[in-house]
Design a protein around this motif. Structure first.
Motif, PDB file in Angstrom:
ATOM      1  N   TYR A  71       0.793  -1.376   0.037  1.00 20.04           N
ATOM      2  CA  TYR A  71      -0.009   0.100  -0.177  1.00 20.04           C
ATOM      3  C   TYR A  71       0.850   1.252   0.027  1.00 20.04           C
ATOM      4  CZ  TYR A  71      -4.357  -2.687   1.280  1.00 20.04           C
ATOM      5  OH  TYR A  71      -5.448  -3.528   1.167  1.00 20.04           O
ATOM      6  N   TYR A  72       2.012   1.083   0.499  1.00 16.72           N
ATOM      7  CA  TYR A  72       2.860   2.312   0.662  1.00 16.72           C
ATOM      8  C   TYR A  72       3.668   2.717  -0.520  1.00 16.72           C
ATOM      9  CZ  TYR A  72       5.904  -1.339   2.125  1.00 16.72           C
ATOM     10  OH  TYR A  72       6.389  -2.804   2.321  1.00 16.72           O
ATOM     11  N   ILE A  73       3.352   2.205  -1.553  1.00 13.48           N
ATOM     12  CA  ILE A  73       3.698   2.652  -2.857  1.00 13.48           C
ATOM     13  C   ILE A  73       3.345   3.942  -3.315  1.00 13.48           C
ATOM     14  CG2 ILE A  73       3.902   2.250  -5.334  1.00 13.48           C
ATOM     15  CD1 ILE A  73       4.299  -0.626  -4.762  1.00 13.48           C
ATOM     16  N   SER A  74       4.096   4.907  -3.709  1.00 17.46           N
ATOM     17  CA  SER A  74       3.643   6.091  -4.275  1.00 17.46           C
ATOM     18  C   SER A  74       4.582   6.450  -5.512  1.00 17.46           C
ATOM     19  CB  SER A  74       3.923   7.338  -3.260  1.00 17.46           C
ATOM     20  OG  SER A  74       3.341   8.509  -3.700  1.00 17.46           O
ATOM     21  N   LEU A  75       3.712   6.400  -6.535  1.00 15.74           N
ATOM     22  CA  LEU A  75       4.531   6.398  -8.028  1.00 15.74           C
ATOM     23  C   LEU A  75       5.002   7.840  -8.433  1.00 15.74           C
ATOM     24  CD1 LEU A  75       1.771   4.340  -9.865  1.00 15.74           C
ATOM     25  CD2 LEU A  75       4.030   3.469  -9.074  1.00 15.74           C
ATOM     26  N   SER A  76       4.543   8.807  -7.574  1.00 16.85           N
ATOM     27  CA  SER A  76       4.852  10.111  -8.292  1.00 16.85           C
ATOM     28  C   SER A  76       6.288  10.593  -7.035  1.00 16.85           C
ATOM     29  CB  SER A  76       3.799  11.130  -7.949  1.00 16.85           C
ATOM     30  OG  SER A  76       3.236  11.231  -6.685  1.00 16.85           O
ATOM     31  N   THR A  77       6.875   9.730  -6.258  1.00 13.92           N
ATOM     32  CA  THR A  77       7.771  10.160  -5.478  1.00 13.92           C
ATOM     33  C   THR A  77       8.984  10.705  -6.345  1.00 13.92           C
ATOM     34  OG1 THR A  77       9.581   9.539  -3.883  1.00 13.92           O
ATOM     35  CG2 THR A  77       8.907   8.062  -5.594  1.00 13.92           C
ATOM     36  N   GLN A  78       9.568  11.805  -5.809  1.00 17.24           N
ATOM     37  CA  GLN A  78      10.584  12.554  -6.422  1.00 17.24           C
ATOM     38  C   GLN A  78      12.122  12.411  -5.814  1.00 17.24           C
ATOM     39  OE1 GLN A  78       9.990  14.981  -8.987  1.00 17.24           O
ATOM     40  NE2 GLN A  78       8.307  13.315  -8.831  1.00 17.24           N
ATOM     41  N   GLU A  79      12.052  11.568  -4.651  1.00 15.77           N
ATOM     42  CA  GLU A  79      13.260  11.246  -3.991  1.00 15.77           C
ATOM     43  C   GLU A  79      13.818   9.649  -5.024  1.00 15.77           C
ATOM     44  OE1 GLU A  79      13.247  10.956   0.084  1.00 15.77           O
ATOM     45  OE2 GLU A  79      11.554  12.318   0.311  1.00 15.77           O
ATOM     46  N   GLU A  80      15.219   9.989  -5.395  1.00 15.17           N
ATOM     47  CA  GLU A  80      15.712   8.907  -6.002  1.00 15.17           C
ATOM     48  C   GLU A  80      15.800   7.662  -5.461  1.00 15.17           C
ATOM     49  OE1 GLU A  80      16.545   8.739  -9.270  1.00 15.17           O
ATOM     50  OE2 GLU A  80      15.845  11.161  -9.019  1.00 15.17           O
ATOM     51  N   GLU A  81      16.194   7.771  -4.109  1.00  9.89           N
ATOM     52  CA  GLU A  81      16.211   6.313  -3.231  1.00  9.89           C
ATOM     53  C   GLU A  81      14.852   5.932  -3.222  1.00  9.89           C
ATOM     54  OE1 GLU A  81      17.298   4.819   1.241  1.00  9.89           O
ATOM     55  OE2 GLU A  81      17.736   6.828   0.652  1.00  9.89           O
ATOM     56  N   LYS A  82      13.709   6.678  -2.811  1.00 13.30           N
ATOM     57  CA  LYS A  82      12.695   6.054  -2.927  1.00 13.30           C
ATOM     58  C   LYS A  82      12.018   5.538  -4.116  1.00 13.30           C
ATOM     59  CE  LYS A  82      10.644   8.601   1.278  1.00 13.30           C
ATOM     60  NZ  LYS A  82       9.866   9.454   1.958  1.00 13.30           N
ATOM     61  N   LYS A  83      12.183   6.360  -5.418  1.00 17.57           N
ATOM     62  CA  LYS A  83      11.904   5.797  -6.631  1.00 17.57           C
ATOM     63  C   LYS A  83      12.536   4.225  -7.006  1.00 17.57           C
ATOM     64  CE  LYS A  83      11.823  10.083  -9.200  1.00 17.57           C
ATOM     65  NZ  LYS A  83      12.566  10.760 -10.103  1.00 17.57           N
ATOM     66  N   GLU A  84      13.824   4.135  -6.512  1.00 16.49           N
ATOM     67  CA  GLU A  84      14.507   2.813  -6.447  1.00 16.49           C
ATOM     68  C   GLU A  84      13.719   1.885  -5.558  1.00 16.49           C
ATOM     69  OE1 GLU A  84      16.505  -0.208  -8.065  1.00 16.49           O
ATOM     70  OE2 GLU A  84      16.632   1.864  -8.708  1.00 16.49           O
ATOM     71  N   GLY A 110      -1.031   6.253  -5.248  1.00 17.64           N
ATOM     72  CA  GLY A 110      -0.334   6.967  -4.080  1.00 17.64           C
ATOM     73  C   GLY A 110      -0.795   8.255  -3.849  1.00 17.64           C
ATOM     74  N   ALA A 111       0.161   8.917  -3.188  1.00 17.27           N
ATOM     75  CA  ALA A 111      -0.140  10.386  -2.783  1.00 17.27           C
ATOM     76  C   ALA A 111       0.238  11.189  -3.869  1.00 17.27           C
ATOM     77  CB  ALA A 111       0.416  10.561  -1.409  1.00 17.27           C
ATOM     78  N   LEU A 112      -0.259  12.608  -3.726  1.00 15.57           N
ATOM     79  CA  LEU A 112       0.133  13.660  -4.443  1.00 15.57           C
ATOM     80  C   LEU A 112       1.702  14.290  -4.120  1.00 15.57           C
ATOM     81  CD1 LEU A 112      -2.877  15.696  -5.580  1.00 15.57           C
ATOM     82  CD2 LEU A 112      -1.506  14.598  -7.198  1.00 15.57           C
ATOM     83  N   LEU A 113       1.878  14.040  -3.025  1.00 10.53           N
ATOM     84  CA  LEU A 113       3.120  14.489  -2.428  1.00 10.53           C
ATOM     85  C   LEU A 113       3.434  16.120  -2.654  1.00 10.53           C
ATOM     86  CD1 LEU A 113       5.306  11.400  -3.344  1.00 10.53           C
ATOM     87  CD2 LEU A 113       4.131  11.959  -1.228  1.00 10.53           C
TER      88      LEU A 113
END
Length: 286
Positions: A71-84, A110-113
């Protein structure tokens, strides 16, 4: 043919003295249902032995399998570590699905962040492309990723956004969560005409062949006027939408045959069976 199944293990599963998820195919077969969505919602932790047994049991009882990614996936994340990490969560889920013999995984947008919606969608599309590139490298490209429409207004994942994500790769198909769309539109999507307009939009942009067997979730839900989705309820909550007879009328008219996974609160199998019975009784179509 429309197929019907459940997300997770219903309360009735344990009442009937079944104990582990590997027993779900037998339970569903005895209920008269067709599909099971295994939940990796809190992390992808499935042993090879468990995956292998579930595959065997699903084959034995002719049950279609899918897997819900964390559930905690957020496709729009901007952090490179979180993208990976997000790509890893997706491919780990695909790996488990492959071991189980499941053909589909469901992924939350996921969230809009704090991002503008258009930019968040573009970022999500780029990440989904990278996820499929990685999956191809790992030999997992045959597993279908199904981005899900979301129920809270401040989340990414309205119909237009999910359609754009699915345009990234022809293997992507949407998970249309009817309850989520009902909630995020504050109950507007709750008539035959509105559902026909909504589903026709998907067909027009993604094509009938891709949409014919789309993935879906269904449950009645409560929402708030401020935020959208509040909670899943059961079919006993007559005042809550959406109404399956409306959706069923549109599926019949448009000749769509999705896999419908019931997410009712604890009564998934009972309510999934009600939907299947309605489908089998054409006179109940409004």
């Amino acid at each position: 043919m429309i197929t019907f199944g459940v997300a997770g293990n219903p309360a009735d599963f344990y009442d009937k003295k079944f104990k582990v998820s590997e027993d779900m195919p037998k339970y569903l077969y005895e209920m008269g249902l067709d599909a099971y969505e295994y939940q990796c919602s809190r992390g992808v932790r499935v042993s090879d032995e468990k995956a292998s047994r579930l595959k065997e049991e699903a084959f034995k009882y002719d049950i279609l399998l899918s897997v819900h990614a964390p559930y905690y996936i957020s496709l729009s994340t901007q952090e490179e570590e979180k993208k990976e990490k997000t790509i890893q969560y997706i491919t780990d889920t695909m790996q488990v699905a492959n071991k189980m013999g499941a053909t589909r995984i469901v992924v939350h947008a996921g969230a809009l962040l704090g991002l503008e919606r258009e930019y968040a969608v573009e970022s999500s599309c780029r990440l989904l492309k990278k996820a499929y590139d990685r999956a191809d490298e790992l030999g997992l490209g045959s597993v279908t990723i199904c981005p899900e429409t979301m129920g809270k207004i401040n989340q990414l994942g309205n119909s237009d956004e999910i359609i754009k994500m699915c345009m990234v790769d022809e293997r992507l198909i949407p998970t249309i969560d009817f309850g989520h769309l009902y909630c995020r539109t504050l109950g507007r999507l709750n008539t035959i005409a509105e559902w026909e307009r909504e589903l026709t939009k998907y067909i027009d942009q993604l094509g009938y062949e891709r949409m014919k067997h789309f993935h879906s979730h269904f449950s009645k839900m409560e929402y708030t006027l401020k935020g959208g989705e509040k909670k899943h309820v059961t079919f006993e909550e007559q005042e809550c939408g959406p109404y399956f007879e409306h959706v069923l009328a549109v599926l019949d008219k448009l000749k769509l045959e999705p896999r419908i996974i019931c997410e009712s609160a604890g009564t998934q199998s009972i309510d999934a069976l009600k939907m299947k019975e309605m489908y089998n009784m054409k006179e109940n179509i409004v």
